[in-house]
Design an enzyme around this catalytic site. Structure first.
Site, PDB file in Angstrom:
ATOM      1  N   GLY A 194       0.816  -1.205   0.000  1.00 48.68           N
ATOM      2  CA  GLY A 194       0.000   0.000   0.000  1.00 48.68           C
ATOM      3  C   GLY A 194       0.845   1.248   0.000  1.00 48.68           C
ATOM      4  O   GLY A 194       2.067   1.188   0.186  1.00 48.68           O
ATOM      5  N   PRO A 195       0.221   2.413  -0.213  1.00 54.00           N
ATOM      6  CA  PRO A 195       0.962   3.674  -0.220  1.00 54.00           C
ATOM      7  C   PRO A 195       1.566   3.971   1.144  1.00 54.00           C
ATOM      8  O   PRO A 195       1.176   3.379   2.153  1.00 54.00           O
ATOM      9  CB  PRO A 195      -0.115   4.713  -0.593  1.00 54.00           C
ATOM     10  N   PRO A 196       2.524   4.885   1.207  1.00 51.68           N
ATOM     11  CA  PRO A 196       3.112   5.251   2.502  1.00 51.68           C
ATOM     12  C   PRO A 196       2.065   5.849   3.436  1.00 51.68           C
ATOM     13  O   PRO A 196       1.190   6.601   3.019  1.00 51.68           O
ATOM     14  CB  PRO A 196       4.181   6.292   2.122  1.00 51.68           C
ATOM     15  N   THR A 198      -0.290   4.342   5.266  1.00 47.75           N
ATOM     16  CA  THR A 198      -1.610   3.716   5.380  1.00 47.75           C
ATOM     17  C   THR A 198      -1.702   2.735   6.543  1.00 47.75           C
ATOM     18  O   THR A 198      -2.787   2.208   6.804  1.00 47.75           O
ATOM     19  CB  THR A 198      -1.968   2.987   4.079  1.00 47.75           C
ATOM     20  N   GLY A 199      -0.602   2.466   7.237  1.00 45.80           N
ATOM     21  CA  GLY A 199      -0.679   1.645   8.439  1.00 45.80           C
ATOM     22  C   GLY A 199      -0.173   0.230   8.283  1.00 45.80           C
ATOM     23  O   GLY A 199      -0.563  -0.642   9.064  1.00 45.80           O
ATOM     24  N   THR A 201       2.996  -0.993   8.736  1.00 43.51           N
ATOM     25  CA  THR A 201       3.826  -1.342   9.889  1.00 43.51           C
ATOM     26  C   THR A 201       2.999  -1.394  11.163  1.00 43.51           C
ATOM     27  O   THR A 201       3.241  -2.237  12.039  1.00 43.51           O
ATOM     28  CB  THR A 201       4.969  -0.319  10.030  1.00 43.51           C
ATOM     29  N   HIS A 416      -6.584  36.033 -10.369  1.00 46.77           N
ATOM     30  CA  HIS A 416      -6.228  34.660 -10.746  1.00 46.77           C
ATOM     31  C   HIS A 416      -7.065  33.652  -9.950  1.00 46.77           C
ATOM     32  O   HIS A 416      -7.686  32.749 -10.527  1.00 46.77           O
ATOM     33  CB  HIS A 416      -4.734  34.435 -10.487  1.00 46.77           C
ATOM     34  N   GLU A 417      -7.100  33.817  -8.637  1.00 44.31           N
ATOM     35  CA  GLU A 417      -7.857  32.871  -7.806  1.00 44.31           C
ATOM     36  C   GLU A 417      -9.362  33.030  -8.021  1.00 44.31           C
ATOM     37  O   GLU A 417     -10.109  32.046  -7.959  1.00 44.31           O
ATOM     38  CB  GLU A 417      -7.503  33.073  -6.334  1.00 44.31           C
ATOM     39  N   HIS A 420     -10.277  30.945 -11.026  1.00 45.56           N
ATOM     40  CA  HIS A 420     -10.415  29.529 -10.663  1.00 45.56           C
ATOM     41  C   HIS A 420     -11.757  29.273  -9.987  1.00 45.56           C
ATOM     42  O   HIS A 420     -12.460  28.306 -10.306  1.00 45.56           O
ATOM     43  CB  HIS A 420      -9.290  29.122  -9.704  1.00 45.56           C
TER      44      HIS A 420
END
EC number: 3.4.24.-
Length: 693
Positions: A194-196, A198-199, A201, A416-417, A420
């Protein structure tokens, strides 16, 4: 007195005895009378000296009355002539050296001390507490009895399915007979992927705390060190210890450090890591059936692991640990907040909805930042205001209120914002706009935060194109209002181009090229990442790709331009409001888009955001009360619960809670979903432009 203390006392006594012997040997015999040199000369001239014995440093002699004396020889060149003049008997002889046994001690004692020190360290290394000479011994830590991990399965939230599979593994070891009776084979290995954050360990630590069997833990980097053969030797030693403690669990964290795919590459055809991996493969597949040793491993790079390591018989199960969903995030927040004092108005469900894509590590950091923020403000409880500030800090960095910018640059960022925000607000298939700010945070000069209404894993073509239009809205607003364009849109343009290129080359969303994937990635396993892409298409296709990218970007740019031209008055109002207030939340944006005026500024922007969160929480509580009322009037409670929960989610979404971090959402969903939060960078932000990949 333990063994170490006894040995230390013994060596200390030996050293003291040796020092005493040396002092005794070097001690000068005391003379009967010690004369000064001038007294000695006076006695010579008076005829009181009978004889002298000149040594290397001293002058020893006897007076005429039989008294012995000694004095120092200063090296007087006229001394001999003076003694002859007064007829003093002179005895000059070679100075005797030290006895042979004293010289022997001088050479033997240092050698004996070196041998003693060597044996001392050898004894310590063999005692198990140190690893001075045991380079080939495993560094795995054994957890059992009092050394067992304090983490239990109830401390791991948001991973119910993963816990179920691991509970089954623990049951295999606690009650193996019921599985053996049915002909089941105990899994030899479980790989957590899994991705870093995520639990993975943490799940391993929970298994160590729950398992009623010995638990060995080691990191993948602990195998290979400076000497050749150490890695394979440590693997053998690890599994020998595991067999002695069977049944047991062996947990290898970050196994990609030693389990990377074999083959010719930048590291050569054969190296120490490859030898270690070969030994690991042999040990894992060399067990007897039902021997009771289960190997658990965790990695976030399963794509670079050797295929032989992942096959059944070595790692029979692969458990994917993904980022938690809404319910999982709420449970994780409860776990991390249970030892922290919270104010009564704190609703962790609201916080969970504001943090899609956050992993367990992100949420733990969020709660910790909120506690630090509360302590900094001398508060004894954590409130929604602290959690709001922590979310902003984790997502966008610290506010740079002291940064001095000119009015012109402030106007550029404001328009600019605002561009968006308006494009994202009006297009039907974009996420709701939750916060717009022109206050610099971290490296960002301003940002527009857009929060998805629900956790998403897939995006449609229309949603992607409107996402591109929203990204281009900032550049269009600058062009319309200021008649000028700036470098502030650099990151927006890069991300928009990346999305369009992925649509064409990876997702097969091009009408002209059709549903095909172009450009296969090259994986360099020794680098651990993709560093090149094969050009598996002709020059004509390459030209068509470039042309299609241009057409799709131009189409999205035109859509953003038409949207802003039709709402030029709203663009002006939002930009002016940003110039005045610096930050607008969802409720204020909605009022401006509906043509309403904002109330006077009475409190700081943090308080306004907090009030918005409290109102949202009150709305949630009100709907919860309505849910209970409707439950009393309806027979089918389950159906009513489902309907009320849907209404609660819809109302919360309508209230438009503040922002979430798109960059975090991208990392935790799918690598290409850089779509949920737009943070616009200035020209200073070029170094951070790859954050969303």
């Amino acid at each position: 007195m333990n063994r170490f203390t006894r040995q230390a006392v013994l060596y200390l006594l030996i050293l003291m005895i040796v020092v005493g012997i040396f002092q005794q040997l070097n001690q000068e015999p005391e003379a009967e009378e010690d004369l000064f040199y001038n007294e000695f000369l006076n006695k010579v001239e008076a005829g009181e000296v009978d004889r002298v014995d000149i040594t290397e440093r001293d002058i020893e002699g006897e007076l005429t009355d039989g008294t012995s004396f000694v004095t120092r020889d200063p090296g007087d060149p006229e001394l001999i002539e003076t003694l002859k003049e007064y007829e003093v008997n002179i005895k000059d002889h070679e100075v005797p050296g030290p006895p042979w046994w004293a010289s022997l001690f001088t050479y033997i004692i240092p050698f004996v001390l070196l041998i003693a020190i060597f044996f001392f360290f050898m004894q310590q290394s063999q005692g198990g507490g140190g690893r001075m000479m045991n380079f080939g011994k495993s560094k795995a830590k054994l957890h059992e009895g009092d050394q067992k991990s304090n983490v239990k399965f109830h401390d791991v939230a948001g991973a119910d399915e993963e816990k179920e599979e691991l509970v089954e593994v623990v049951n295999f070891l606690k009650e193996p007979q019921k599985f053996i009776d049915l002909g089941a084979r105990i899994p030899k290995g479980v790989l957590l992927v899994g991705p870093p954050g995520t639990g993975k360990t943490l799940l391993g630590r929970a298994v160590a705390g729950e398992a009623g069997v010995p638990f060995f833990s080691i990191s993948g980097s602990d195998f290979v060190e400076m000497f050749v053969g150490v890695g394979a030797s440590r693997v053998r030693d690890l599994f020998e210890n595991a067999k002695k403690n069977s049944p047991c669990i062996v947990f290898i964290d970050e196994i990609d450090a030693v389990g990377r795919q074999r083959g010719a590459g930048l590291g050569g055809g054969h190296d120490e890591r490859e030898q270690t991996l070969n030994q690991l493969l042999v040990e894992m597949d060399g067990f007897d059936v039902n021997e009771g040793i289960i190997v658990m491993a965790a990695t976030n790079r399963s794509d670079i692991l050797d295929p032989a390591l992942q096959r059944p018989g070595r790692f029979d199960r692969q458990i994917t640990v993904n980022a938690p969903d809404l319910k999982g995030r709420e449970e994780i927040l409860k776990v991390h907040a249970r030892d922290k004092p919270l104010e009564d108005n704190v609703d962790l469900k609201v916080v969970a909805r504001r943090t899609p894509g956050f992993t367990g590590a992100d949420l733990e950091n969020l709660v910790n930042e909120a506690a630090i923020y509360a302590a900094r403000r001398n508060k004894n409880r954590i409130g929604m205001k602290e959690l709001e500030g922590a979310i902003d800090r984790v997502i966008a960095g610290t506010e740079k209120k002291s940064r001095v910018i000119s009015e012109f640059e402030k106007k550029i960022v404001a328009y600019h914002e605002a561009g968006h925000a308006i494009v994202g607000y009006l297009l039907p298939h974009t996420d709701p706009v939750h916060k717009v700010s022109i206050i610099p945070r971290g490296a960002a000069g301003g940002f527009t935060l857009m929060l998805p209404e629900e956790d998403r894993q897939f995006m449609t073509k229309t949603e992607l194109l409107e996402r591109v239009s929203t990204l281009l809205g900032g550049r269009v607003a600058e062009e319309l209002k200021l008649k000028e364009i700036s470098t502030g849109a650099q990151n927006d343009l890069e991300r928009a181009t990346t999305i369009v290129r992925q649509m064409i080359m990876e997702y097969g969303m091009s009408e002209n090229l059709g549903p095909i994937t172009l450009g296969q990635k090259q994986g360099q396993v020794f680098l651990g990442r993709d560093i090149a892409r094969d050009k598996d298409y002709s020059e004509n296709i390459a030209y068509a790709i470039d042309k299609e990218i241009r057409n799709m970007v131009d189409s999205s740019y035109q859509e953003a331009r038409e949207t802003l031209e039709e709402n030029i008055d709203k663009l002006e109002k939002i930009a002016q409001a940003l110039m005045e207030r610096e930050t607008l939340v969802a409720k204020e944006i909605k009022m401006l888009m509906e043509g309403k005026d904002l109330p006077p500024i009475e409190e700081s922007e943090d308080t306004e955001t907090l009030d918005f969160l409290v109102d949202e929480q009150q709305d949630t509580k009100s709907e919860s009360d309505n849910e209970q009322q409707s439950q009393e009037n309806q027979a089918d409670n389950n159906q009513n619960d489902s309907t009320t929960e849907f209404d609660d989610e819809q109302q919360t979404n309508d209230d438009n809670r503040p922002e979430d971090d798109e960059d975090n959402e991208e990392d935790k969903n799918k690598g290409n979903n850089d779509f949920n939060l737009k943070i616009d960078y200035n020209k200073e932000d070029k170094d951070n432009k790859d954050k969303d990949k």
